[in-house]
Scaffold this motif. Sequence first.
Motif, PDB file in Angstrom:
ATOM      1  N   GLY A 419       0.784  -1.229   0.000  1.00  0.00           N
ATOM      2  CA  GLY A 419       0.000   0.000   0.000  1.00  0.00           C
ATOM      3  C   GLY A 419       0.812   1.273   0.000  1.00  0.00           C
ATOM      4  N   TYR A 420       2.130   1.189  -0.184  1.00  0.00           N
ATOM      5  CA  TYR A 420       2.994   2.368  -0.170  1.00  0.00           C
ATOM      6  C   TYR A 420       3.381   2.782  -1.587  1.00  0.00           C
ATOM      7  CZ  TYR A 420       3.269   1.011   4.697  1.00  0.00           C
ATOM      8  OH  TYR A 420       2.933   0.653   5.976  1.00  0.00           O
ATOM      9  N   LEU A 421       3.593   4.072  -1.769  1.00  0.00           N
ATOM     10  CA  LEU A 421       3.946   4.599  -3.080  1.00  0.00           C
ATOM     11  C   LEU A 421       5.295   4.067  -3.537  1.00  0.00           C
ATOM     12  CD1 LEU A 421       2.744   8.288  -2.740  1.00  0.00           C
ATOM     13  CD2 LEU A 421       2.139   6.770  -4.632  1.00  0.00           C
ATOM     14  N   ASN A 422       5.314   3.470  -4.708  1.00  0.00           N
ATOM     15  CA  ASN A 422       6.575   3.085  -5.336  1.00  0.00           C
ATOM     16  C   ASN A 422       7.303   4.325  -5.840  1.00  0.00           C
ATOM     17  OD1 ASN A 422       6.586   0.155  -5.259  1.00  0.00           O
ATOM     18  ND2 ASN A 422       4.876   0.232  -6.700  1.00  0.00           N
ATOM     19  N   CYS A 423       8.625   4.209  -5.940  1.00  0.00           N
ATOM     20  CA  CYS A 423       9.355   5.205  -6.707  1.00  0.00           C
ATOM     21  C   CYS A 423       9.108   4.893  -8.178  1.00  0.00           C
ATOM     22  CB  CYS A 423      10.847   5.162  -6.392  1.00  0.00           C
ATOM     23  SG  CYS A 423      11.791   6.397  -7.315  1.00  0.00           S
ATOM     24  N   LEU A 424       8.713   5.887  -8.927  1.00  0.00           N
ATOM     25  CA  LEU A 424       8.263   5.681 -10.303  1.00  0.00           C
ATOM     26  C   LEU A 424       9.231   6.247 -11.337  1.00  0.00           C
ATOM     27  CD1 LEU A 424       4.635   6.706  -9.446  1.00  0.00           C
ATOM     28  CD2 LEU A 424       5.355   4.397 -10.033  1.00  0.00           C
ATOM     29  N   VAL A 425      10.414   6.643 -10.870  1.00  0.00           N
ATOM     30  CA  VAL A 425      11.366   7.328 -11.743  1.00  0.00           C
ATOM     31  C   VAL A 425      12.730   6.652 -11.651  1.00  0.00           C
ATOM     32  CG1 VAL A 425      12.442   9.539 -12.317  1.00  0.00           C
ATOM     33  CG2 VAL A 425      10.121   9.492 -11.348  1.00  0.00           C
ATOM     34  N   ASP A 426      13.313   6.328 -12.801  1.00  0.00           N
ATOM     35  CA  ASP A 426      14.705   5.896 -12.896  1.00  0.00           C
ATOM     36  C   ASP A 426      15.550   7.097 -13.317  1.00  0.00           C
ATOM     37  OD1 ASP A 426      14.711   3.226 -12.150  1.00  0.00           O
ATOM     38  OD2 ASP A 426      14.234   2.510 -14.170  1.00  0.00           O
ATOM     39  N   TYR A 427      16.535   7.434 -12.495  1.00  0.00           N
ATOM     40  CA  TYR A 427      17.379   8.597 -12.770  1.00  0.00           C
ATOM     41  C   TYR A 427      18.720   8.149 -13.360  1.00  0.00           C
ATOM     42  CZ  TYR A 427      14.069  10.912  -9.617  1.00  0.00           C
ATOM     43  OH  TYR A 427      12.936  11.392  -9.028  1.00  0.00           O
ATOM     44  N   PRO A 428      19.438   9.045 -14.007  1.00  0.00           N
ATOM     45  CA  PRO A 428      20.764   8.675 -14.521  1.00  0.00           C
ATOM     46  C   PRO A 428      21.722   8.254 -13.408  1.00  0.00           C
ATOM     47  CG  PRO A 428      19.996  10.709 -15.544  1.00  0.00           C
ATOM     48  CD  PRO A 428      19.035  10.391 -14.448  1.00  0.00           C
ATOM     49  N   TYR A 429      21.513   8.782 -12.198  1.00  0.00           N
ATOM     50  CA  TYR A 429      22.433   8.521 -11.096  1.00  0.00           C
ATOM     51  C   TYR A 429      21.934   7.438 -10.136  1.00  0.00           C
ATOM     52  CZ  TYR A 429      19.089  11.657  -8.815  1.00  0.00           C
ATOM     53  OH  TYR A 429      17.946  12.243  -8.346  1.00  0.00           O
ATOM     54  N   ALA A 430      20.673   7.005 -10.266  1.00  0.00           N
ATOM     55  CA  ALA A 430      20.135   5.988  -9.355  1.00  0.00           C
ATOM     56  C   ALA A 430      18.843   5.420  -9.928  1.00  0.00           C
ATOM     57  CB  ALA A 430      19.880   6.573  -7.966  1.00  0.00           C
ATOM     58  N   SER A 431      18.694   4.102  -9.801  1.00  0.00           N
ATOM     59  CA  SER A 431      17.448   3.468 -10.228  1.00  0.00           C
ATOM     60  C   SER A 431      16.349   3.744  -9.209  1.00  0.00           C
ATOM     61  CB  SER A 431      17.648   1.958 -10.351  1.00  0.00           C
ATOM     62  OG  SER A 431      17.853   1.382  -9.062  1.00  0.00           O
ATOM     63  N   HIS A 432      15.118   3.414  -9.573  1.00  0.00           N
ATOM     64  CA  HIS A 432      14.015   3.637  -8.632  1.00  0.00           C
ATOM     65  C   HIS A 432      14.194   2.784  -7.381  1.00  0.00           C
ATOM     66  CE1 HIS A 432      12.602   0.156 -10.991  1.00  0.00           C
ATOM     67  NE2 HIS A 432      11.855  -0.156  -9.953  1.00  0.00           N
ATOM     68  N   GLU A 433      14.747   1.565  -7.516  1.00  0.00           N
ATOM     69  CA  GLU A 433      14.981   0.741  -6.333  1.00  0.00           C
ATOM     70  C   GLU A 433      16.023   1.375  -5.415  1.00  0.00           C
ATOM     71  OE1 GLU A 433      14.262  -2.337  -9.738  1.00  0.00           O
ATOM     72  OE2 GLU A 433      15.412  -0.473  -9.457  1.00  0.00           O
ATOM     73  N   GLU A 434      17.049   1.954  -6.015  1.00  0.00           N
ATOM     74  CA  GLU A 434      18.090   2.594  -5.205  1.00  0.00           C
ATOM     75  C   GLU A 434      17.542   3.823  -4.493  1.00  0.00           C
ATOM     76  OE1 GLU A 434      22.102   1.444  -7.733  1.00  0.00           O
ATOM     77  OE2 GLU A 434      20.763   3.010  -8.490  1.00  0.00           O
TER      78      GLU A 434
END
Length: 492
Positions: A419-434
């Motif tokens: 029920g928690y918001l996922n990170c929805l963005v992959d950045y050049p410096y870090a993935s959404h999981e990171e």
Amino acid sequence: MKVLFLNLPYEFNISRASRWPEKTKSGTLYYPYWLAYCVGVCEDYGIDVKLVDCITKNFTLEDTLNEISSYNPDYIMCETTTPTCSYDYNTLNRIKDSFPNIKIICGGTHPTILPEDVLNKCYGVDIVVRQEYDFTVPEIVKAGGDSIVDYDQLKDIEGISYRDEDGKIVHNIDRPLVDLDKLPWVSKVYQEFLDCNDYAYAFAQKPMIQIVSSRGCPNKCNFCSYPSTMGGRLYRLRSVKDLVDEIEYILTDMPEIKEIFIEDDTFTVNKKRVMEVCDEIIERGLKPIWSCNTRVDLDYETMAKMKEAGCRLLVCGYESGNQEVLDKTKKGITLEQSRNFARYARDLDIKVFGCFMIGLTGDNLETINQTYEFAKEVYPDMCFFQQAVPFPGTEFYNWARDNDYLITEDYSHWLNDEGYLNCLVDYPYASHEEIEKIRDNLMSKYYFSFTYIVKTFLANLTWEEFKRNVRGGTQYISFRIKKFFHRSSEEQ
């Protein structure tokens, strides 16, 4: 004609009226205050209404269907958000299947910015009400007279989207924004339909109550969804008298309420009006305990007057510890203003809930670390580190999409299984999981530090503050433990 206002059921306790709709980490649960204001307007129009919060009642879908059958309404009015819309569509389709003659009206942030998404994906919804719908809903109902409104009547109602006889989606012109002094007191609606003990802020004394003194926000933060959707950027105010009259009513007729939260986008935009409100409270001899959303550009004199009038806590967006990031997000504040604000609050003994974001426009690993170090410098009593979320309609969403940073535009993936918001963005410096791991580590480092435990808990030895800290702290620790074991099982 009868209208059933539903805060739709969900599999978790979730606050659709929040700017951050996800399962609470620390016991926070918002009132369905947008729905409640509209309920009050409908009552003023003589419409038979009922407000049911399926979240606080722990209603299942079957419970909700039974409620609908019992009340037998002509209309159902509800809200949905981007994180909950996929689940809500299924709920509304089931309701329509069970009660095909009931017209379903849907509003909120997601329907406002993406009405076609709602109407194309959810056959259960008949009419979308965009932006502020307080007076739109009663106009729809009244237009029908003794029968359900037809297409000829819909075409002249401002602020709605719907399907015509041929199935084509029609968008009527926007409705003018609301004159707030024409709204009823939402506190009376809560009294009639809700139990105030069901709602809470982690940072507020309980029971608390949410009211609104203004709508709209003239500031241009590129990540904020409410000015882009519900209230707009035109800043509108209730009169000082009307606002303080309601505060006095709450103190007199709802003595169980321990704290009033002014749920404006930014209560302190007009500092002259803030002073007038405070002076009116003081002159009447009222003793409310209240909190509000603010910005860090407040001066000491205004904060001192707010403290004198009963302000206990300020919720502010520090957002970043890097000035270039603040500028790129169009936050319109400086780090020096943030430092001054923190110092003034400490000097005046006003508590601060500070919000920080990572993954903003212009961020990188170095600026994220600067944000954490800055959080330790300004040292709010409570803080919130969260990833930036690309809500549709915001500049941040457009930026992430245009740079191919979005990991999905499937809204069913916005919330994880807990029920928690996922990170929805992959950045050049870090993935959404990171980014998610960084976020969780920052929260843990801040809240479980020796400095925080000693300074914050020992500085809050009053019984009310102790209870609030224990309640929020226990629920957050429980959240972190569950998160740890969930992540460990995934890694195995």
